[in-house]
Design a protein around this motif. Structure first.
Motif, mmCIF file in Angstrom:
data_model
loop_
_atom_site.group_PDB
_atom_site.id
_atom_site.type_symbol
_atom_site.label_atom_id
_atom_site.label_comp_id
_atom_site.label_asym_id
_atom_site.label_seq_id
_atom_site.Cartn_x
_atom_site.Cartn_y
_atom_site.Cartn_z
ATOM 1 N N LEU A 25 0.833 -1.212 0.000
ATOM 2 C CA LEU A 25 0.000 0.000 0.000
ATOM 3 C C LEU A 25 0.863 1.255 0.000
ATOM 4 N N TYR A 26 1.895 1.249 0.815
ATOM 5 C CA TYR A 26 2.795 2.394 0.890
ATOM 6 C C TYR A 26 3.442 2.653 -0.482
ATOM 7 N N LEU A 27 3.964 1.595 -1.089
ATOM 8 C CA LEU A 27 4.576 1.748 -2.413
ATOM 9 C C LEU A 27 3.564 2.261 -3.431
ATOM 10 N N GLY A 28 2.355 1.691 -3.391
ATOM 11 C CA GLY A 28 1.317 2.134 -4.320
ATOM 12 C C GLY A 28 0.953 3.589 -4.132
ATOM 13 N N LYS A 29 0.923 4.032 -2.900
ATOM 14 C CA LYS A 29 0.559 5.420 -2.620
ATOM 15 C C LYS A 29 1.654 6.386 -3.048
ATOM 16 N N TYR A 30 2.888 6.093 -2.699
ATOM 17 C CA TYR A 30 3.966 7.056 -2.916
ATOM 18 C C TYR A 30 4.732 6.880 -4.219
ATOM 19 N N PHE A 31 4.604 5.717 -4.856
ATOM 20 C CA PHE A 31 5.337 5.491 -6.097
ATOM 21 C C PHE A 31 4.422 5.128 -7.266
ATOM 22 N N GLY A 32 3.189 4.688 -6.971
ATOM 23 C CA GLY A 32 2.269 4.257 -8.014
ATOM 24 C C GLY A 32 2.452 2.778 -8.300
ATOM 25 N N ALA A 33 1.480 2.194 -8.951
ATOM 26 C CA ALA A 33 1.539 0.777 -9.319
ATOM 27 C C ALA A 33 0.367 0.478 -10.239
ATOM 28 N N ALA A 34 0.530 -0.558 -11.048
ATOM 29 C CA ALA A 34 -0.579 -1.011 -11.890
ATOM 30 C C ALA A 34 -1.652 -1.665 -11.038
ATOM 31 N N ARG A 35 -1.241 -2.351 -9.955
ATOM 32 C CA ARG A 35 -2.169 -3.007 -9.031
ATOM 33 C C ARG A 35 -1.486 -3.113 -7.679
ATOM 34 N N VAL A 36 -2.253 -2.897 -6.632
ATOM 35 C CA VAL A 36 -1.783 -3.092 -5.266
ATOM 36 C C VAL A 36 -2.643 -4.194 -4.660
ATOM 37 N N CYS A 37 -2.022 -5.295 -4.318
ATOM 38 C CA CYS A 37 -2.708 -6.465 -3.781
ATOM 39 C C CYS A 37 -2.426 -6.571 -2.288
ATOM 40 N N VAL A 38 -3.486 -6.463 -1.494
ATOM 41 C CA VAL A 38 -3.373 -6.436 -0.035
ATOM 42 C C VAL A 38 -4.034 -7.694 0.520
ATOM 43 N N LEU A 39 -3.244 -8.608 1.058
ATOM 44 C CA LEU A 39 -3.766 -9.847 1.629
ATOM 45 C C LEU A 39 -3.576 -9.816 3.139
ATOM 46 N N ALA A 40 -4.684 -9.746 3.870
ATOM 47 C CA ALA A 40 -4.668 -9.718 5.337
ATOM 48 C C ALA A 40 -3.706 -8.664 5.858
ATOM 49 N N GLY A 41 -3.901 -7.452 5.418
ATOM 50 C CA GLY A 41 -3.046 -6.358 5.860
ATOM 51 C C GLY A 41 -3.650 -5.021 5.511
ATOM 52 N N GLY A 42 -2.817 -4.018 5.628
ATOM 53 C CA GLY A 42 -3.247 -2.682 5.259
ATOM 54 C C GLY A 42 -3.352 -1.727 6.424
ATOM 55 N N TYR A 43 -3.080 -2.197 7.619
ATOM 56 C CA TYR A 43 -3.154 -1.331 8.786
ATOM 57 C C TYR A 43 -1.744 -1.024 9.273
ATOM 58 N N ASP A 44 -1.544 0.185 9.737
ATOM 59 C CA ASP A 44 -0.266 0.571 10.328
ATOM 60 C C ASP A 44 -0.571 1.390 11.573
ATOM 61 N N VAL A 45 0.147 1.139 12.640
ATOM 62 C CA VAL A 45 -0.139 1.777 13.930
ATOM 63 C C VAL A 45 0.198 3.269 13.907
ATOM 64 N N PRO A 46 -0.571 4.046 14.638
ATOM 65 C CA PRO A 46 -0.284 5.480 14.724
ATOM 66 C C PRO A 46 0.849 5.755 15.703
ATOM 67 N N ASP A 47 1.456 6.903 15.519
ATOM 68 C CA ASP A 47 2.381 7.362 16.536
ATOM 69 C C ASP A 47 1.709 8.527 17.265
ATOM 70 N N ILE A 48 2.402 9.112 18.207
ATOM 71 C CA ILE A 48 1.784 10.199 18.976
ATOM 72 C C ILE A 48 2.395 11.557 18.633
#
Length: 140
Positions: A25-48
């Protein structure tokens, strides 16, 4: 996919499972991609820093300076994954729609191809019953 020793991101398909899915997801967002395939993921913890966001996700997921091409993202997760709620929350923050950008499945107990029991988290990549859903998420 390569020209002048550079990656042609718009032709590349990126994907992964668990933390690797979030990397995709990060690569797809910041670099682009033809397809981003997310299997049992996609969450990242927040910082403060500067403050804990009310969406309870990492700052980069909230970053509006770059737009993720959500039409290129497909995700798959099990309703029995202990991180299911966090994944779904992140999908919502990104604007992904259930049934369009992401699919869920159920059917515990989950098994790998050898008949060994696996978790709902592992089932997204190991249970052969969901091979067609994986193919849809990653290749179609």
């Amino acid at each position: 996919l390569y020209s002048d020793e550079k990656v042609n991101w718009e032709r590349l398909r990126v994907g992964g499972h668990s933390q690797g899915a979030t990397h995709a997801l990060y690569l797809g967002k910041y670099f682009g991609a033809a397809r981003v395939c997310v299997l049992a993921g996609g969450y990242d913890v927040p910082d403060i820093v500067p403050a804990f966001p009310p969406e309870r996700v990492a700052d980069w997921l909230l970053d509006t300076s770059v737009t993720l091409a959500i039409e290129k993202v497909r995700a798959l997760t099990s309703v029995d994954d202990r991180s299911y709620a966090a994944f779904v929350r992140a999908y919502g923050v990104l604007g992904l729609e259930k049934g369009n950008h992401w699919q869920e499945f159920g059917g515990a107990p989950y098994m790998d191809t050898g008949g060994n029991v696996v978790s709902g988290h592992a089932a997204a990549v190991k249970d052969p019953r969901f091979g067609d859903l994986r193919a849809q998420a990653c290749w179609q």
